[in-house]
Scaffold this motif. Structure first.
Motif, PDB file in Angstrom:
ATOM      1  N   ARG A  25       0.837  -1.205   0.000  1.00 52.25           N
ATOM      2  CA  ARG A  25       0.000   0.000   0.000  1.00 52.25           C
ATOM      3  C   ARG A  25       0.873   1.257   0.000  1.00 52.25           C
ATOM      4  O   ARG A  25       0.627   2.207  -0.762  1.00 52.25           O
ATOM      5  CB  ARG A  25      -0.927  -0.011   1.215  1.00 52.25           C
ATOM      6  N   GLY A  26       1.899   1.277   0.857  1.00 58.47           N
ATOM      7  CA  GLY A  26       2.783   2.425   0.911  1.00 58.47           C
ATOM      8  C   GLY A  26       3.482   2.687  -0.410  1.00 58.47           C
ATOM      9  O   GLY A  26       3.647   3.848  -0.819  1.00 58.47           O
ATOM     10  N   ALA A  27       3.887   1.623  -1.104  1.00 60.32           N
ATOM     11  CA  ALA A  27       4.540   1.786  -2.404  1.00 60.32           C
ATOM     12  C   ALA A  27       3.578   2.381  -3.430  1.00 60.32           C
ATOM     13  O   ALA A  27       3.963   3.250  -4.227  1.00 60.32           O
ATOM     14  CB  ALA A  27       5.076   0.440  -2.889  1.00 60.32           C
ATOM     15  N   TYR A  28       2.327   1.939  -3.423  1.00 61.71           N
ATOM     16  CA  TYR A  28       1.333   2.502  -4.338  1.00 61.71           C
ATOM     17  C   TYR A  28       1.113   3.989  -4.052  1.00 61.71           C
ATOM     18  O   TYR A  28       0.984   4.806  -4.985  1.00 61.71           O
ATOM     19  CB  TYR A  28       0.007   1.750  -4.213  1.00 61.71           C
ATOM     20  N   ALA A  59      13.632  -0.148 -10.658  1.00 59.93           N
ATOM     21  CA  ALA A  59      12.758   0.762  -9.925  1.00 59.93           C
ATOM     22  C   ALA A  59      13.524   1.524  -8.859  1.00 59.93           C
ATOM     23  O   ALA A  59      14.555   1.066  -8.356  1.00 59.93           O
ATOM     24  CB  ALA A  59      11.608  -0.017  -9.282  1.00 59.93           C
ATOM     25  N   TYR A  60      12.954   2.675  -8.505  1.00 57.31           N
ATOM     26  CA  TYR A  60      13.391   3.459  -7.344  1.00 57.31           C
ATOM     27  C   TYR A  60      12.162   3.779  -6.515  1.00 57.31           C
ATOM     28  O   TYR A  60      11.132   4.229  -7.049  1.00 57.31           O
ATOM     29  CB  TYR A  60      14.071   4.753  -7.773  1.00 57.31           C
ATOM     30  N   LEU A  61      12.240   3.534  -5.212  1.00 51.60           N
ATOM     31  CA  LEU A  61      11.143   3.804  -4.292  1.00 51.60           C
ATOM     32  C   LEU A  61      11.624   4.803  -3.258  1.00 51.60           C
ATOM     33  O   LEU A  61      12.545   4.513  -2.483  1.00 51.60           O
ATOM     34  CB  LEU A  61      10.690   2.500  -3.613  1.00 51.60           C
ATOM     35  N   GLY A  62      11.025   6.006  -3.250  1.00 55.27           N
ATOM     36  CA  GLY A  62      11.423   7.039  -2.316  1.00 55.27           C
ATOM     37  C   GLY A  62      10.854   6.821  -0.930  1.00 55.27           C
ATOM     38  O   GLY A  62      10.220   5.803  -0.636  1.00 55.27           O
ATOM     39  N   LEU A 281      -7.222   5.352  -5.794  1.00 52.75           N
ATOM     40  CA  LEU A 281      -8.259   4.867  -4.883  1.00 52.75           C
ATOM     41  C   LEU A 281      -7.736   4.806  -3.451  1.00 52.75           C
ATOM     42  O   LEU A 281      -8.433   5.189  -2.503  1.00 52.75           O
ATOM     43  CB  LEU A 281      -8.746   3.496  -5.324  1.00 52.75           C
ATOM     44  N   LEU A 282      -6.507   4.320  -3.290  1.00 50.93           N
ATOM     45  CA  LEU A 282      -5.931   4.215  -1.954  1.00 50.93           C
ATOM     46  C   LEU A 282      -5.648   5.603  -1.361  1.00 50.93           C
ATOM     47  O   LEU A 282      -5.843   5.835  -0.160  1.00 50.93           O
ATOM     48  CB  LEU A 282      -4.645   3.396  -1.998  1.00 50.93           C
ATOM     49  N   ARG A 283      -5.209   6.522  -2.185  1.00 57.33           N
ATOM     50  CA  ARG A 283      -4.898   7.867  -1.700  1.00 57.33           C
ATOM     51  C   ARG A 283      -6.154   8.606  -1.271  1.00 57.33           C
ATOM     52  O   ARG A 283      -6.147   9.365  -0.296  1.00 57.33           O
ATOM     53  CB  ARG A 283      -4.169   8.667  -2.775  1.00 57.33           C
ATOM     54  N   ASN A 284      -7.262   8.368  -1.977  1.00 55.50           N
ATOM     55  CA  ASN A 284      -8.516   9.038  -1.637  1.00 55.50           C
ATOM     56  C   ASN A 284      -9.099   8.530  -0.328  1.00 55.50           C
ATOM     57  O   ASN A 284      -9.926   9.205   0.285  1.00 55.50           O
ATOM     58  CB  ASN A 284      -9.531   8.868  -2.764  1.00 55.50           C
ATOM     59  N   GLY A 285      -8.693   7.338   0.072  1.00 56.68           N
ATOM     60  CA  GLY A 285      -9.060   6.844   1.393  1.00 56.68           C
ATOM     61  C   GLY A 285     -10.390   6.145   1.452  1.00 56.68           C
ATOM     62  O   GLY A 285     -10.483   5.020   1.940  1.00 56.68           O
ATOM     63  N   ASP A 286     -11.449   6.744   0.958  1.00 55.34           N
ATOM     64  CA  ASP A 286     -12.773   6.138   1.039  1.00 55.34           C
ATOM     65  C   ASP A 286     -12.904   5.038  -0.005  1.00 55.34           C
ATOM     66  O   ASP A 286     -12.622   5.241  -1.181  1.00 55.34           O
ATOM     67  CB  ASP A 286     -13.870   7.184   0.806  1.00 55.34           C
ATOM     68  N   ALA A 287     -13.337   3.868   0.442  1.00 53.12           N
ATOM     69  CA  ALA A 287     -13.536   2.755  -0.488  1.00 53.12           C
ATOM     70  C   ALA A 287     -14.652   3.102  -1.470  1.00 53.12           C
ATOM     71  O   ALA A 287     -15.718   3.562  -1.086  1.00 53.12           O
ATOM     72  CB  ALA A 287     -13.890   1.484   0.282  1.00 53.12           C
ATOM     73  N   LEU A 308      10.533  -3.828  -4.568  1.00 52.59           N
ATOM     74  CA  LEU A 308      11.481  -3.143  -3.701  1.00 52.59           C
ATOM     75  C   LEU A 308      10.912  -2.951  -2.297  1.00 52.59           C
ATOM     76  O   LEU A 308      11.628  -3.074  -1.304  1.00 52.59           O
ATOM     77  CB  LEU A 308      11.851  -1.790  -4.290  1.00 52.59           C
ATOM     78  N   ALA A 309       9.619  -2.640  -2.219  1.00 52.84           N
ATOM     79  CA  ALA A 309       8.999  -2.444  -0.907  1.00 52.84           C
ATOM     80  C   ALA A 309       9.113  -3.706  -0.057  1.00 52.84           C
ATOM     81  O   ALA A 309       9.454  -3.645   1.133  1.00 52.84           O
ATOM     82  CB  ALA A 309       7.538  -2.042  -1.075  1.00 52.84           C
ATOM     83  N   LEU A 310       8.848  -4.867  -0.678  1.00 52.81           N
ATOM     84  CA  LEU A 310       8.948  -6.111   0.085  1.00 52.81           C
ATOM     85  C   LEU A 310      10.394  -6.532   0.288  1.00 52.81           C
ATOM     86  O   LEU A 310      10.738  -7.105   1.335  1.00 52.81           O
ATOM     87  CB  LEU A 310       8.171  -7.228  -0.608  1.00 52.81           C
ATOM     88  N   ALA A 311      11.266  -6.250  -0.682  1.00 52.15           N
ATOM     89  CA  ALA A 311      12.690  -6.537  -0.479  1.00 52.15           C
ATOM     90  C   ALA A 311      13.217  -5.739   0.710  1.00 52.15           C
ATOM     91  O   ALA A 311      14.004  -6.248   1.524  1.00 52.15           O
ATOM     92  CB  ALA A 311      13.483  -6.211  -1.735  1.00 52.15           C
TER      93      ALA A 311
END
Length: 340
Positions: A25-28, A59-62, A281-287, A308-311
């Motif tokens: 979720r954080g990566a998205y 990839a690069y993940l900030g 959708l995830l950023r907007n918060g409401d399902a 990368l997030a899981l690595a």
């Protein structure tokens, strides 16, 4: 350089589904907020061989602990008949200070679980009217759909009726038995459908994770308001895509490599049929609830930032637990500067 084999990765990730979901979720969210760099994947194909391929995902993940690296993943479907996994992968993680590789991580489990977590997040973000889901159909009885079911049961614990289908009837039965053994508690029932169409129509939640290379399902058998998690990307016909409400992970990435969404774009000449991205959708918060009359189709290309997030999650857990093997002498030794 730290090396982590499959057993090491599983030791860190097993039982941590919530943390995996949070990492994906954080990566998205970072991707939606343009805190990533995500070049197009590189497809290595072979002369006179349309089935096998190897894909590179740089990839690069900030974020507070930025990561850079690449997943190199091979898909050889014929392995299954030889008792091997279809996919094998390695992930290289590079230092953001020096660029030198700091870890080599076996990637097949990471790849499967980030894919499954992505599908589960889409299911959570796109609930049916009323909010409850009682059944799911899994088409393609392999590693990916097994992990999809694992993560779906985290976000949709009310799922009690599981239908599976595979072109190989024996494989479907083995998969059914494994799902029943692993997830069959709480009164859950696992059954085998007689056809892909029967499986598609059995429930309003469907996961497609096959090795199909050309579209073969038009989704007309779907129930009204169904959500189809189109993980394998090439099962649904152009007509099925265009008739659906379409959610993707990244339009630029999914509209490539003859995916169903790419074929639809080629047919109509634009991407106006894509309605949203999962990150939005995830950023907007409401399902957002699904259209009760139409099929919603989630087509995730699979972004390298998820790997990368899981690595990163695995590396932090491995270092804390002292897991893995440090390889010395892999890189050149620092040059010693002679005094003037």
């Amino acid at each position: 350089m730290l090396t982590l084999g499959n057993g090491d990765v599983r030791r860190v990730l097993d039982g941590r589904e919530r943390e995996v979901l949070d990492a994906v979720r954080g990566a998205y969210l970072r991707h939606a907020d343009e805190e990533t760099s995500l070049p197009h994947s590189v497809f290595l194909r072979f002369p006179d061989d349309t089935r096998n391929r190897i894909i590179g995902l740089p990839a690069y993940l900030g974020g507070p602990e930025p990561l850079a690296g690449m997943k190199w993943i091979a898909s050889f479907p014929g392995n299954v008949a030889d008792g091997l996994e279809r996919a094998s992968a390695a992930i290289i993680v590079n230092s953001m200070r020096t660029g030198r590789p700091v870890a080599l991580v076996e990637g097949s489990t990471i790849s499967a679980r980030r894919t499954a977590a992505s599908a589960a997040l889409a299911a959570a973000a796109l609930p049916p009217e009323g909010g409850r889901e009682t059944g799911v159909s899994l088409i393609g009885c392999g590693v990916i759909n097994f992990e999809v079911l694992r993560f779906l049961l985290v976000v949709r614990p009310e799922l009690s009726d599981i239908t599976v289908f595979d072109l190989d009837a024996g494989r479907a039965e083995e998969f059914r038995a494994r799902c029943a053994s692993e997830f069959g508690g709480d009164g859950r029932v696992v059954r085998v459908a007689r056809s892909a169409e029967a499986a598609v129509g059995a429930h309003r939640l469907v996961s497609l994770a096959t090795t199909a290379t050309v579209p073969h399902l038009d989704l007309r058998a779907c129930r009204p308001g169904a959500l189809v998690l189109h993980v394998s990307l090439r099962d649904v016909t152009v007509e099925g895509v265009l008739d659906a409400v379409n959610v993707v992970d990244d339009p630029d990435h999914v509209c490539r490599a003859a995916t169903s969404v790419h074929l639809a774009e080629t047919r109509v000449g634009d991407r106006s049929f894509i309605d949203a991205t999962l990150g939005e959708l995830l950023r907007n918060g409401d399902a957002g609830h699904r259209d009760p009359r139409r099929t919603t189709l989630f087509s995730p290309f699979g972004l390298g930032v998820l790997d990368l997030a899981l690595a990163g999650l695995v590396l932090r857990g491995a270092r804390a637990a002292g897991i893995g093997t440090e390889i010395t002498g892999f890189l050149p030794e620092p040059r010693v500067t002679e005094p003037a």
